[in-house]
Write a protein that holds these residues in place. Structure first.
Motif, PDB file in Angstrom:
ATOM      1  N   GLY A  53      -1.039   0.899   6.723  1.00  0.00           N
ATOM      2  CA  GLY A  53       0.358   1.006   6.302  1.00  0.00           C
ATOM      3  C   GLY A  53       0.630   2.306   5.564  1.00  0.00           C
ATOM      4  O   GLY A  53       1.654   2.955   5.786  1.00  0.00           O
ATOM      5  N   VAL A  54      -0.273   2.709   4.694  1.00  0.00           N
ATOM      6  CA  VAL A  54      -0.093   3.971   3.966  1.00  0.00           C
ATOM      7  C   VAL A  54      -0.135   5.153   4.937  1.00  0.00           C
ATOM      8  O   VAL A  54       0.670   6.088   4.832  1.00  0.00           O
ATOM      9  N   ILE A  55      -1.045   5.113   5.915  1.00  0.00           N
ATOM     10  CA  ILE A  55      -1.133   6.203   6.893  1.00  0.00           C
ATOM     11  C   ILE A  55       0.147   6.305   7.713  1.00  0.00           C
ATOM     12  O   ILE A  55       0.672   7.397   7.946  1.00  0.00           O
ATOM     13  N   VAL A  56       0.679   5.168   8.145  1.00  0.00           N
ATOM     14  CA  VAL A  56       1.902   5.163   8.950  1.00  0.00           C
ATOM     15  C   VAL A  56       3.090   5.666   8.136  1.00  0.00           C
ATOM     16  O   VAL A  56       3.935   6.410   8.645  1.00  0.00           O
ATOM     17  N   LEU A  57       3.174   5.306   6.876  1.00  0.00           N
ATOM     18  CA  LEU A  57       4.330   5.658   6.049  1.00  0.00           C
ATOM     19  C   LEU A  57       4.174   6.975   5.296  1.00  0.00           C
ATOM     20  O   LEU A  57       5.111   7.409   4.633  1.00  0.00           O
ATOM     21  N   TRP A  58       3.048   7.621   5.392  1.00  0.00           N
ATOM     22  CA  TRP A  58       2.772   8.809   4.593  1.00  0.00           C
ATOM     23  C   TRP A  58       3.815   9.914   4.766  1.00  0.00           C
ATOM     24  O   TRP A  58       4.213  10.546   3.802  1.00  0.00           O
ATOM     25  N   ASP A  59       4.264  10.164   5.984  1.00  0.00           N
ATOM     26  CA  ASP A  59       5.177  11.285   6.221  1.00  0.00           C
ATOM     27  C   ASP A  59       6.651  10.886   6.132  1.00  0.00           C
ATOM     28  O   ASP A  59       7.525  11.712   6.399  1.00  0.00           O
ATOM     29  N   LYS A  60       6.957   9.675   5.738  1.00  0.00           N
ATOM     30  CA  LYS A  60       8.347   9.237   5.583  1.00  0.00           C
ATOM     31  C   LYS A  60       8.867   9.688   4.227  1.00  0.00           C
ATOM     32  O   LYS A  60       8.215   9.480   3.208  1.00  0.00           O
ATOM     33  N   PRO A  61      10.046  10.293   4.180  1.00  0.00           N
ATOM     34  CA  PRO A  61      10.542  10.805   2.896  1.00  0.00           C
ATOM     35  C   PRO A  61      10.848   9.690   1.894  1.00  0.00           C
ATOM     36  O   PRO A  61      10.640   9.856   0.690  1.00  0.00           O
ATOM     37  N   TRP A  62      11.321   8.538   2.355  1.00  0.00           N
ATOM     38  CA  TRP A  62      11.658   7.467   1.437  1.00  0.00           C
ATOM     39  C   TRP A  62      10.427   6.763   0.885  1.00  0.00           C
ATOM     40  O   TRP A  62      10.506   5.994  -0.053  1.00  0.00           O
ATOM     41  N   PHE A  63       9.267   7.049   1.426  1.00  0.00           N
ATOM     42  CA  PHE A  63       8.020   6.488   0.883  1.00  0.00           C
ATOM     43  C   PHE A  63       7.727   7.091  -0.493  1.00  0.00           C
ATOM     44  O   PHE A  63       7.195   6.421  -1.361  1.00  0.00           O
ATOM     45  N   TRP A  64       8.126   8.355  -0.672  1.00  0.00           N
ATOM     46  CA  TRP A  64       7.852   9.055  -1.916  1.00  0.00           C
ATOM     47  C   TRP A  64       9.040   9.048  -2.876  1.00  0.00           C
ATOM     48  O   TRP A  64       8.854   9.084  -4.083  1.00  0.00           O
ATOM     49  N   ASP A  65      10.259   9.005  -2.337  1.00  0.00           N
ATOM     50  CA  ASP A  65      11.441   9.057  -3.195  1.00  0.00           C
ATOM     51  C   ASP A  65      12.425   7.997  -2.749  1.00  0.00           C
ATOM     52  O   ASP A  65      13.147   8.168  -1.775  1.00  0.00           O
ATOM     53  N   VAL A  66      12.470   6.907  -3.463  1.00  0.00           N
ATOM     54  CA  VAL A  66      13.351   5.797  -3.057  1.00  0.00           C
ATOM     55  C   VAL A  66      14.821   6.084  -3.353  1.00  0.00           C
ATOM     56  O   VAL A  66      15.690   5.372  -2.881  1.00  0.00           O
ATOM     57  N   LYS A  67      15.119   7.149  -4.082  1.00  0.00           N
ATOM     58  CA  LYS A  67      16.493   7.488  -4.402  1.00  0.00           C
ATOM     59  C   LYS A  67      17.220   8.127  -3.213  1.00  0.00           C
ATOM     60  O   LYS A  67      18.419   8.355  -3.268  1.00  0.00           O
ATOM     61  N   ILE A  68      16.498   8.383  -2.135  1.00  0.00           N
ATOM     62  CA  ILE A  68      17.101   8.983  -0.952  1.00  0.00           C
ATOM     63  C   ILE A  68      18.211   8.098  -0.394  1.00  0.00           C
ATOM     64  O   ILE A  68      19.233   8.559   0.068  1.00  0.00           O
ATOM     65  N   PHE A  69      18.020   6.809  -0.435  1.00  0.00           N
ATOM     66  CA  PHE A  69      19.012   5.868   0.100  1.00  0.00           C
ATOM     67  C   PHE A  69      20.254   5.818  -0.775  1.00  0.00           C
ATOM     68  O   PHE A  69      21.325   5.446  -0.315  1.00  0.00           O
ATOM     69  N   GLY A  70      20.122   6.140  -2.023  1.00  0.00           N
ATOM     70  CA  GLY A  70      21.275   6.171  -2.934  1.00  0.00           C
ATOM     71  C   GLY A  70      21.808   4.781  -3.255  1.00  0.00           C
ATOM     72  O   GLY A  70      21.317   3.769  -2.822  1.00  0.00           O
ATOM     73  N   HIS A  71      22.874   4.819  -4.014  1.00  0.00           N
ATOM     74  CA  HIS A  71      23.486   3.554  -4.437  1.00  0.00           C
ATOM     75  C   HIS A  71      24.670   3.240  -3.587  1.00  0.00           C
ATOM     76  O   HIS A  71      25.541   3.880  -3.298  1.00  0.00           O
TER      77      HIS A  71
END
Length: 112
Positions: free
Chosen positions: A94-112
């Protein structure tokens, strides 16, 4: 299949594969045990009269029979090792698959 790989490791670290003593074969007690796995005092009295054993002997047989159904420590070790490896593999995958996803590192990307 997996037990053949893990059990030598368990044995090498000192986990025993011994099982508890087996209960003496008794068809009447076995039928009562299979019918109801819980022993009640009235049932003990009835069984004692029926098969000419003391209540203490019946309770001892019941404990031995119940312990006989439990898996050994080595079997438990093998099952839990399998779970450990499976969930560790799943997490790493799961970590390998999600490693290059931007929202994996910064959950604020989706915003409020």
């Amino acid at each position: 299949m997996f037990i053949y790989w893990i059990s030598p490791i368990g044995k090498s670290i000192g986990i025993k594969s011994t099982r508890s003593k087996r209960a003496a074969p008794n068809p009447i007690l076995e039928a009562a045990y299979n019918q109801n796995n819980r022993l009640r005092h009235k049932a003990v009295i009835g069984l004692a009269k029926q098969i000419d054993l003391t209540e203490r002997q019946i309770e001892r047989w019941w404990r031995l029979r119940r312990a006989q159904d439990k898996p050994s420590t080595l079997v438990k070790f093998c099952e839990n090792s399998w779970r450990l490896l499976y969930y560790t593999y799943s997490f790493v995958y799961g970590v390998i698959v999600l490693w290059d996803k931007p929202w994996f590192w910064d959950v604020k990307i989706f915003g409020h």
